[in-house]
Scaffold this active site. Structure first.
Site, PDB file in Angstrom:
ATOM      1  N   PHE A  62       0.807  -1.225   0.000  1.00 40.14           N
ATOM      2  CA  PHE A  62       0.000   0.000   0.000  1.00 40.14           C
ATOM      3  C   PHE A  62       0.836   1.269   0.000  1.00 40.14           C
ATOM      4  O   PHE A  62       0.292   2.362   0.024  1.00 40.14           O
ATOM      5  CB  PHE A  62      -0.923   0.029   1.240  1.00 40.14           C
ATOM      6  CG  PHE A  62      -1.733  -1.219   1.439  1.00 40.14           C
ATOM      7  CD1 PHE A  62      -2.386  -1.823   0.369  1.00 40.14           C
ATOM      8  CD2 PHE A  62      -1.856  -1.788   2.697  1.00 40.14           C
ATOM      9  CE1 PHE A  62      -3.125  -2.979   0.551  1.00 40.14           C
ATOM     10  CE2 PHE A  62      -2.595  -2.937   2.886  1.00 40.14           C
ATOM     11  CZ  PHE A  62      -3.232  -3.555   1.805  1.00 40.14           C
ATOM     12  N   HIS A  73      27.240  17.299   3.017  1.00 39.31           N
ATOM     13  CA  HIS A  73      27.552  18.476   2.206  1.00 39.31           C
ATOM     14  C   HIS A  73      27.223  18.206   0.742  1.00 39.31           C
ATOM     15  O   HIS A  73      28.089  18.172  -0.119  1.00 39.31           O
ATOM     16  CB  HIS A  73      29.002  18.902   2.424  1.00 39.31           C
ATOM     17  CG  HIS A  73      29.255  19.269   3.854  1.00 39.31           C
ATOM     18  ND1 HIS A  73      29.259  20.584   4.302  1.00 39.31           N
ATOM     19  CD2 HIS A  73      29.429  18.497   4.953  1.00 39.31           C
ATOM     20  CE1 HIS A  73      29.453  20.588   5.617  1.00 39.31           C
ATOM     21  NE2 HIS A  73      29.566  19.340   6.027  1.00 39.31           N
ATOM     22  N   HIS A  77      22.862  23.051   0.695  1.00 43.36           N
ATOM     23  CA  HIS A  77      23.137  22.538   2.043  1.00 43.36           C
ATOM     24  C   HIS A  77      23.688  23.597   2.984  1.00 43.36           C
ATOM     25  O   HIS A  77      24.044  24.698   2.578  1.00 43.36           O
ATOM     26  CB  HIS A  77      24.069  21.325   1.978  1.00 43.36           C
ATOM     27  CG  HIS A  77      25.504  21.653   1.684  1.00 43.36           C
ATOM     28  ND1 HIS A  77      26.012  21.729   0.412  1.00 43.36           N
ATOM     29  CD2 HIS A  77      26.555  21.894   2.512  1.00 43.36           C
ATOM     30  CE1 HIS A  77      27.293  22.012   0.465  1.00 43.36           C
ATOM     31  NE2 HIS A  77      27.662  22.124   1.736  1.00 43.36           N
ATOM     32  N   ASP A  79      26.324  24.561   6.182  1.00 42.17           N
ATOM     33  CA  ASP A  79      27.600  24.281   6.850  1.00 42.17           C
ATOM     34  C   ASP A  79      27.500  24.747   8.301  1.00 42.17           C
ATOM     35  O   ASP A  79      27.325  25.941   8.573  1.00 42.17           O
ATOM     36  CB  ASP A  79      28.755  25.065   6.198  1.00 42.17           C
ATOM     37  CG  ASP A  79      29.141  24.562   4.818  1.00 42.17           C
ATOM     38  OD1 ASP A  79      28.643  23.518   4.381  1.00 42.17           O
ATOM     39  OD2 ASP A  79      29.971  25.254   4.179  1.00 42.17           O
ATOM     40  N   HIS A  83      31.971  21.969  11.006  1.00 41.53           N
ATOM     41  CA  HIS A  83      32.469  21.510   9.702  1.00 41.53           C
ATOM     42  C   HIS A  83      33.946  21.848   9.502  1.00 41.53           C
ATOM     43  O   HIS A  83      34.641  21.165   8.769  1.00 41.53           O
ATOM     44  CB  HIS A  83      31.632  22.151   8.596  1.00 41.53           C
ATOM     45  CG  HIS A  83      32.093  21.853   7.205  1.00 41.53           C
ATOM     46  ND1 HIS A  83      32.467  20.594   6.786  1.00 41.53           N
ATOM     47  CD2 HIS A  83      32.232  22.657   6.123  1.00 41.53           C
ATOM     48  CE1 HIS A  83      32.807  20.632   5.511  1.00 41.53           C
ATOM     49  NE2 HIS A  83      32.688  21.871   5.081  1.00 41.53           N
TER      50      HIS A  83
END
Ligand code: 23J
Ligand code: MN
Length: 263
Positions: A62, A73, A77, A79, A83
């Protein structure tokens, strides 16, 4: 005006379209451009994979659902300070510990798309920013600053997006001086439409990768591969850029959304 009134007016404006929600993310999938670092320097982030679990079939009669393989990254995106080594001492510098109050903020859209088209190695300087501020108003504390290069128009072709030759990648970005200038203004973060927050040739700058180094050293955020900045005014929009709450995460793909007043 009370904050409750502001929110009810916001709800009405969102419903009527008086405030438009602009999608500032690119699509995330196997064809999303990914950073390529020099092989002697680093291991690259892996290709994005989307694997089907089921789609209304014997594995799930289903329902449809997938699982993903995706680096933090990748694509449009975020940071987080952790990082970069300069940000490692912030306990609130991971995707799961940062202050979400900072993620929704006015956005200054610095349109240097013409300059970036003419010079792929365009570097934003303090003089550029001061001229922009003289025209559009000062950049304020707690605000996002993004460089409009219109590089998203290349995102359907990784080679054009990365724009590298034997001398390295040729993509625009900030000088170290401008990053410091913006940090001193109190910005929450800096965003780019290119593969990373730094210029392509930023590895040779002082310090190397100044956007990463200086932003994260000062507990500020970075945004990369932003899309549709050409649909935003220079000032007046609000940007919502929230990473997934990854445990000890250094970054995350985001659905970046801008609230833009219409008319
Ligand atoms: C890892 C190493 C170097 C760089 C980057 C990632 C990024 O640009 C990123 O996505 O944060 S320059
Ligand atoms: Mn990144």
């Amino acid at each position: 005006m009370s904050s409750a009134n502001v929110l009810s007016q916001l709800a009405e404006m969102l419903g009527s379209g008086g405030i438009e929600v602009v999608d500032c993310s690119g699509t995330l999938g196997p064809d999303t451009p990914l950073l390529k670092l020099p092989p002697e320097l680093a291991v690259d982030t892996p290709k994005i994979e989307i694997h089907k679990i089921s789609e209304y079939d014997k594995d799930g009669p289903f329902w449809a659902w997938n699982w993903l393989k995706v680096g933090e990254h990748s694509g449009t995106h975020f940071d987080a300070p952790h990082h970069w080594i300069t940000g490692k001492d912030y306990p609130d510098g991971y995707t799961d510990t940062l202050d979400v109050q900072r993620l929704i903020a006015p956005v200054n859209v610095l349109d240097f798309s013409k300059e970036c088209a003419e010079n792929h190695d365009f570097l934003l300087t303090i003089d550029h920013v001061k001229a922009w501020e003289a025209e559009h108003g000062e950049i304020g504390e707690g605000e996002w600053v993004v460089l409009r290069s219109d590089w998203d128009k290349r995102a359907d072709d990784e080679a054009r997006f990365l724009n590298a030759d034997e001398n390295g990648p040729h993509t625009p970005g900030p000088t170290a001086e401008v990053v410091t200038y913006l940090i001193d203004k109190g910005i929450v973060g800096w965003g780019s439409q290119c593969i990373g927050t730094d210029a392509g040739l930023a590895g040779g700058m002082e310090p190397p990768f100044p956007a990463h180094n200086l932003l994260h050293k000062n507990n500020r955020f970075g945004l990369a591969s932003l899309a549709n900045l050409d649909k935003l005014p220079p000032k007046g929009a609000i940007l919502i850029a929230a990473p997934l709450k990854i445990v000890n995460g250094t970054g995350s793909p985001i659905r970046a959304l801008a609230l833009v007043p219409k008319g």
